[in-house]
Design a protein around this motif. Structure first.
Motif, PDB file in Angstrom:
ATOM      1  N   SER A   1      -8.210  -0.322   4.968  1.00 16.72           N
ATOM      2  CA  SER A   1      -9.036   0.523   4.103  1.00 16.72           C
ATOM      3  C   SER A   1      -9.281  -0.216   2.785  1.00 16.72           C
ATOM      4  O   SER A   1      -8.328  -0.578   2.096  1.00 16.72           O
ATOM      5  CB  SER A   1      -8.338   1.855   3.813  1.00 16.72           C
ATOM      6  OG  SER A   1      -8.957   2.508   2.719  1.00 16.72           O
ATOM      7  N   PRO A   2     -10.546  -0.471   2.421  1.00 21.41           N
ATOM      8  CA  PRO A   2     -10.808  -1.168   1.156  1.00 21.41           C
ATOM      9  C   PRO A   2     -10.421  -0.356  -0.067  1.00 21.41           C
ATOM     10  O   PRO A   2     -10.286  -0.911  -1.156  1.00 21.41           O
ATOM     11  CB  PRO A   2     -12.321  -1.411   1.207  1.00 21.41           C
ATOM     12  CG  PRO A   2     -12.846  -0.335   2.101  1.00 21.41           C
ATOM     13  CD  PRO A   2     -11.778  -0.111   3.137  1.00 21.41           C
ATOM     14  N   ILE A   3     -10.211   0.943   0.096  1.00 24.21           N
ATOM     15  CA  ILE A   3      -9.813   1.799  -1.015  1.00 24.21           C
ATOM     16  C   ILE A   3      -8.297   1.903  -1.098  1.00 24.21           C
ATOM     17  O   ILE A   3      -7.692   1.662  -2.147  1.00 24.21           O
ATOM     18  CB  ILE A   3     -10.432   3.204  -0.860  1.00 24.21           C
ATOM     19  CG1 ILE A   3     -11.962   3.117  -0.893  1.00 24.21           C
ATOM     20  CG2 ILE A   3      -9.921   4.134  -1.955  1.00 24.21           C
ATOM     21  CD1 ILE A   3     -12.647   4.438  -0.608  1.00 24.21           C
ATOM     22  N   GLU A   4      -7.662   2.242   0.014  1.00 24.77           N
ATOM     23  CA  GLU A   4      -6.222   2.501   0.016  1.00 24.77           C
ATOM     24  C   GLU A   4      -5.379   1.257   0.271  1.00 24.77           C
ATOM     25  O   GLU A   4      -4.200   1.224  -0.086  1.00 24.77           O
ATOM     26  CB  GLU A   4      -5.890   3.558   1.074  1.00 24.77           C
ATOM     27  CG  GLU A   4      -6.551   4.909   0.842  1.00 24.77           C
ATOM     28  CD  GLU A   4      -5.961   5.661  -0.345  1.00 24.77           C
ATOM     29  OE1 GLU A   4      -4.907   5.230  -0.845  1.00 24.77           O
ATOM     30  OE2 GLU A   4      -6.565   6.673  -0.753  1.00 24.77           O
TER      31      GLU A   4
ATOM     32  N   SER B   1      -2.594  -2.135  -7.213  1.00 28.98           N
ATOM     33  CA  SER B   1      -3.438  -3.228  -6.732  1.00 28.98           C
ATOM     34  C   SER B   1      -4.690  -3.393  -7.582  1.00 28.98           C
ATOM     35  O   SER B   1      -5.584  -4.153  -7.238  1.00 28.98           O
ATOM     36  CB  SER B   1      -3.848  -2.965  -5.274  1.00 28.98           C
ATOM     37  OG  SER B   1      -2.708  -2.855  -4.460  1.00 28.98           O
ATOM     38  N   GLY B   2      -4.760  -2.651  -8.682  1.00 26.30           N
ATOM     39  CA  GLY B   2      -5.928  -2.713  -9.536  1.00 26.30           C
ATOM     40  C   GLY B   2      -6.975  -1.680  -9.192  1.00 26.30           C
ATOM     41  O   GLY B   2      -8.085  -1.706  -9.726  1.00 26.30           O
ATOM     42  N   GLY B   3      -6.639  -0.748  -8.270  1.00 23.43           N
ATOM     43  CA  GLY B   3      -7.587   0.280  -7.852  1.00 23.43           C
ATOM     44  C   GLY B   3      -7.334   1.605  -8.538  1.00 23.43           C
ATOM     45  O   GLY B   3      -6.725   1.674  -9.605  1.00 23.43           O
ATOM     46  N   GLY B   4      -7.793   2.683  -7.891  1.00 18.73           N
ATOM     47  CA  GLY B   4      -7.625   4.019  -8.433  1.00 18.73           C
ATOM     48  C   GLY B   4      -8.932   4.573  -8.970  1.00 18.73           C
ATOM     49  O   GLY B   4      -9.852   3.820  -9.311  1.00 18.73           O
ATOM     50  N   THR B   5      -9.032   5.896  -9.023  1.00 19.06           N
ATOM     51  CA  THR B   5     -10.236   6.558  -9.501  1.00 19.06           C
ATOM     52  C   THR B   5      -9.875   7.805 -10.304  1.00 19.06           C
ATOM     53  O   THR B   5      -8.731   8.281 -10.263  1.00 19.06           O
ATOM     54  CB  THR B   5     -11.143   6.988  -8.331  1.00 19.06           C
ATOM     55  OG1 THR B   5     -10.392   7.872  -7.463  1.00 19.06           O
ATOM     56  CG2 THR B   5     -11.636   5.793  -7.527  1.00 19.06           C
ATOM     57  N   GLY B   6     -10.860   8.335 -11.035  1.00 18.47           N
ATOM     58  CA  GLY B   6     -10.760   9.648 -11.655  1.00 18.47           C
ATOM     59  C   GLY B   6      -9.559   9.852 -12.539  1.00 18.47           C
ATOM     60  O   GLY B   6      -9.235   9.036 -13.413  1.00 18.47           O
ATOM     61  N   ASP B   7      -8.871  10.984 -12.302  1.00 20.21           N
ATOM     62  CA  ASP B   7      -7.742  11.382 -13.145  1.00 20.21           C
ATOM     63  C   ASP B   7      -6.617  10.356 -13.131  1.00 20.21           C
ATOM     64  O   ASP B   7      -5.892  10.214 -14.124  1.00 20.21           O
ATOM     65  CB  ASP B   7      -7.202  12.741 -12.695  1.00 20.21           C
ATOM     66  CG  ASP B   7      -8.170  13.880 -12.992  1.00 20.21           C
ATOM     67  OD1 ASP B   7      -9.083  13.680 -13.813  1.00 20.21           O
ATOM     68  OD2 ASP B   7      -8.005  14.961 -12.393  1.00 20.21           O
ATOM     69  N   ASP B   8      -6.455   9.659 -11.991  1.00 19.46           N
ATOM     70  CA  ASP B   8      -5.398   8.642 -11.916  1.00 19.46           C
ATOM     71  C   ASP B   8      -5.643   7.541 -12.943  1.00 19.46           C
ATOM     72  O   ASP B   8      -4.712   7.089 -13.620  1.00 19.46           O
ATOM     73  CB  ASP B   8      -5.335   8.043 -10.511  1.00 19.46           C
ATOM     74  CG  ASP B   8      -4.871   9.051  -9.472  1.00 19.46           C
ATOM     75  OD1 ASP B   8      -3.931   9.805  -9.769  1.00 19.46           O
ATOM     76  OD2 ASP B   8      -5.464   9.082  -8.378  1.00 19.46           O
ATOM     77  N   LEU B   9      -6.882   7.089 -13.062  1.00 19.96           N
ATOM     78  CA  LEU B   9      -7.198   6.040 -14.028  1.00 19.96           C
ATOM     79  C   LEU B   9      -7.105   6.551 -15.463  1.00 19.96           C
ATOM     80  O   LEU B   9      -6.717   5.805 -16.367  1.00 19.96           O
ATOM     81  CB  LEU B   9      -8.593   5.479 -13.756  1.00 19.96           C
ATOM     82  CG  LEU B   9      -8.731   4.590 -12.509  1.00 19.96           C
ATOM     83  CD1 LEU B   9     -10.164   4.092 -12.372  1.00 19.96           C
ATOM     84  CD2 LEU B   9      -7.762   3.408 -12.568  1.00 19.96           C
TER      85      LEU B   9
ATOM     86  N   GLU C   1       0.849  -1.203   0.000  1.00 17.40           N
ATOM     87  CA  GLU C   1       0.000   0.000   0.000  1.00 17.40           C
ATOM     88  C   GLU C   1       0.878   1.244   0.000  1.00 17.40           C
ATOM     89  O   GLU C   1       2.009   1.220   0.454  1.00 17.40           O
ATOM     90  CB  GLU C   1      -0.952  -0.002   1.198  1.00 17.40           C
ATOM     91  CG  GLU C   1      -0.299  -0.280   2.550  1.00 17.40           C
ATOM     92  CD  GLU C   1       0.185   0.964   3.287  1.00 17.40           C
ATOM     93  OE1 GLU C   1       0.025   2.091   2.763  1.00 17.40           O
ATOM     94  OE2 GLU C   1       0.729   0.794   4.380  1.00 17.40           O
ATOM     95  N   CYS C   2       0.291   2.332  -0.555  1.00 17.18           N
ATOM     96  CA  CYS C   2       0.979   3.621  -0.510  1.00 17.18           C
ATOM     97  C   CYS C   2       0.161   4.617   0.308  1.00 17.18           C
ATOM     98  O   CYS C   2       0.319   5.831   0.171  1.00 17.18           O
ATOM     99  CB  CYS C   2       1.216   4.146  -1.927  1.00 17.18           C
ATOM    100  SG  CYS C   2       2.729   5.139  -2.081  1.00 17.18           S
ATOM    101  N   PHE C   3      -0.705   4.082   1.180  1.00  9.47           N
ATOM    102  CA  PHE C   3      -1.509   4.891   2.075  1.00  9.47           C
ATOM    103  C   PHE C   3      -0.610   5.735   2.979  1.00  9.47           C
ATOM    104  O   PHE C   3      -0.959   6.843   3.393  1.00  9.47           O
ATOM    105  CB  PHE C   3      -2.391   3.945   2.898  1.00  9.47           C
ATOM    106  CG  PHE C   3      -3.563   4.586   3.572  1.00  9.47           C
ATOM    107  CD1 PHE C   3      -4.092   5.798   3.158  1.00  9.47           C
ATOM    108  CD2 PHE C   3      -4.179   3.941   4.636  1.00  9.47           C
ATOM    109  CE1 PHE C   3      -5.188   6.368   3.779  1.00  9.47           C
ATOM    110  CE2 PHE C   3      -5.276   4.496   5.268  1.00  9.47           C
ATOM    111  CZ  PHE C   3      -5.784   5.713   4.842  1.00  9.47           C
ATOM    112  N   HIS C   4       0.573   5.203   3.281  1.00 11.18           N
ATOM    113  CA  HIS C   4       1.505   5.880   4.179  1.00 11.18           C
ATOM    114  C   HIS C   4       2.500   6.772   3.446  1.00 11.18           C
ATOM    115  O   HIS C   4       3.277   7.489   4.084  1.00 11.18           O
ATOM    116  CB  HIS C   4       2.285   4.837   4.979  1.00 11.18           C
ATOM    117  CG  HIS C   4       3.253   4.029   4.138  1.00 11.18           C
ATOM    118  ND1 HIS C   4       2.856   2.981   3.354  1.00 11.18           N
ATOM    119  CD2 HIS C   4       4.598   4.143   3.952  1.00 11.18           C
ATOM    120  CE1 HIS C   4       3.902   2.475   2.735  1.00 11.18           C
ATOM    121  NE2 HIS C   4       4.979   3.160   3.075  1.00 11.18           N
TER     122      HIS C   4
END
Length: 404
Positions: free
Chosen positions: A385-388, A227-235, A205-208
């Motif tokens: 965190s299910p997001i981070e 991890s296959g996540g991300g939203t918005g401008d990042d994607l 994780e890069c939450f930290h």
């Protein structure tokens, strides 16, 4: 005893009863009996990354690797083949080669009674034996060994899982980089005072990152894209670089095994950065293989339980972990550059390595801080965190499945 040692059956039941998306109970990070189970069910059963072919450029070059109690000798034979031999003499069991790495001219000679072995492990000479002694049955033991994209993996299991899918994925993503022509520019070895799972969780994780890694965050996205996540401008930015690079014939899209044990993907850098250096400029004047001169981002490769890697156009940074006790983990970090790059002309080692040397030091402090905390009887598993922290959830789910 203040903390009674649970049985293996209790550990298994604990995994069955654990709350999803939560950290593990205390003993999974501290207990010696469970560490032994980790070795048996994970490290002695899975494919483990040990080195790069670039570390063994010529016949006779070797390096030693200890995985739990198993002592391995990774060596390039006179036929050019890289093998994983057990670093134990077949006479009286003495360790054959000391030190992290070295070179033997033609044979491996035991320093105890001078039994000698060919570079492929066959017994060559044995002192003090009968005339009818059968040398053919006293060669060195072998562990399975596979090379994928210039990375050397070994398996200690008698019934190894199929490494083919991982080998194909890694080879496909790394072939454009010409891994057979890379060389080692720098390498560090440290021992972090933390359980190996805490080291892997920290990486997943890069939450930290924003609060801990200012050097890394100058170029590396904090979003959980790896991890296959991300939203918005990042994607949007991720899709742009993936589409651009795949149009150039460079494998780039997120790909993973069904259990997420291994994966590969290409990620963009932030802004105009082209490499993981302090200012984002290339750390090496030359580029790997026949890569285009445009910005092609960063190829990430992961394989549980032992490695994560970053391959950029100008250099690569790879990581290998191996547990050394219930609460300590060896971390080897390697910087690779094009084989024809010249130190002092094409790259400066200090500038090339500064970002990840700083990041490693910062992560070491964080891992050791968590290890001290989970060792307290007051510790209770907390929610991810299910997001981070989706990457951590994936890793813990994989670990729990293997331990069950």
């Amino acid at each position: 005893m203040l903390f009674p040692v649970p049985s293996a059956e209790v550990f298994t039941q604990t995994l069955r009863d654990r709350r999803p998306a939560h950290s593990l109970p205390r003993e999974f990070y501290t207990d010696n009996e469970l560490y032994a189970l980790d070795l048996q069910r994970v490290w002695y059963e899975q494919w483990i990354f040990v080195a790069h072919v670039a570390e063994l450029p010529y016949p006779g070059h070797y390096l030693t690797v200890d995985i739990g109690d198993v002592k391995l000798l990774i060596i390039r034979g006179s036929d050019g083949v890289i093998r994983a031999l057990h670093n134990v003499c077949r006479h009286r069991g003495a360790v054959l080669c000391d030190g992290e790495r070295g070179m033997v001219r033609s044979r491996i000679v035991c320093p105890y009674h001078q039994w000698s072995y060919e570079l492929d492990g066959k017994l060559a000479k044995a002192r003090g034996v009968e005339d009818d002694f059968d040398r053919s049955v006293y060669g060195l033991g072998h562990a399975e060994c596979q090379v994928a994209g210039g990375m050397i993996f070994v398996s200690l299991s008698e019934t190894s899982t199929d490494f083919g899918p991982a080998a194909t994925m890694f080879s496909d993503y790394l072939k454009p980089y010409g891994p057979e022509n890379m060389k080692v520019a720098f390498q560090t070895t440290t021992v972090e005072r933390g359980n190996w799972k805490l080291v892997m969780e920290n990486n997943r994780e890069c939450f930290h990152c924003k609060g801990a890694h200012p050097e890394l965050c100058a170029t590396f996205p904090e979003a959980p894209l790896h991890s296959g996540g991300g939203t918005g401008d990042d994607l949007i930015e991720l899709k742009r670089i993936v589409d651009d690079c795949e149009a150039l014939g460079l494998p780039s899209a997120f790909a993973a095994s069904p259990d997420f044990q291994f994966r590969a993907m290409r990620m963009p850098f932030l802004g105009n950065a082209q490499s993981m250096t302090v200012d984002g400029s290339p750390g090496v004047a030359k580029r790997f293989g026949d890569l285009p001169t445009r910005n092609i981002g960063d190829v990430l490769l992961y394989h549980y339980p032992s490695t994560w890697n970053h391959y950029m156009a100008d250099h690569a940074v790879t990581f290998r972990i191996i547990p050394t006790s219930a609460t300590t983990t060896q971390l080897v970090t390697t910087w690779l550059v094009p084989g024809d790059a010249v130190e002092g002309i094409d790259y400066d080692v200090e500038a090339l390595t500064s970002v990840w040397r700083a990041t490693n030091e910062q992560d070491t402090v964080l891992v050791e801080r968590v290890q001290r905390g989970v060792s307290s009887p007051a510790y209770r598993p907390g929610p991810y965190s299910p997001i981070e922290e989706e990457g951590v959830i994936q890793f813990i789910d994989w670990y729990a499945a293997n331990m069950r």
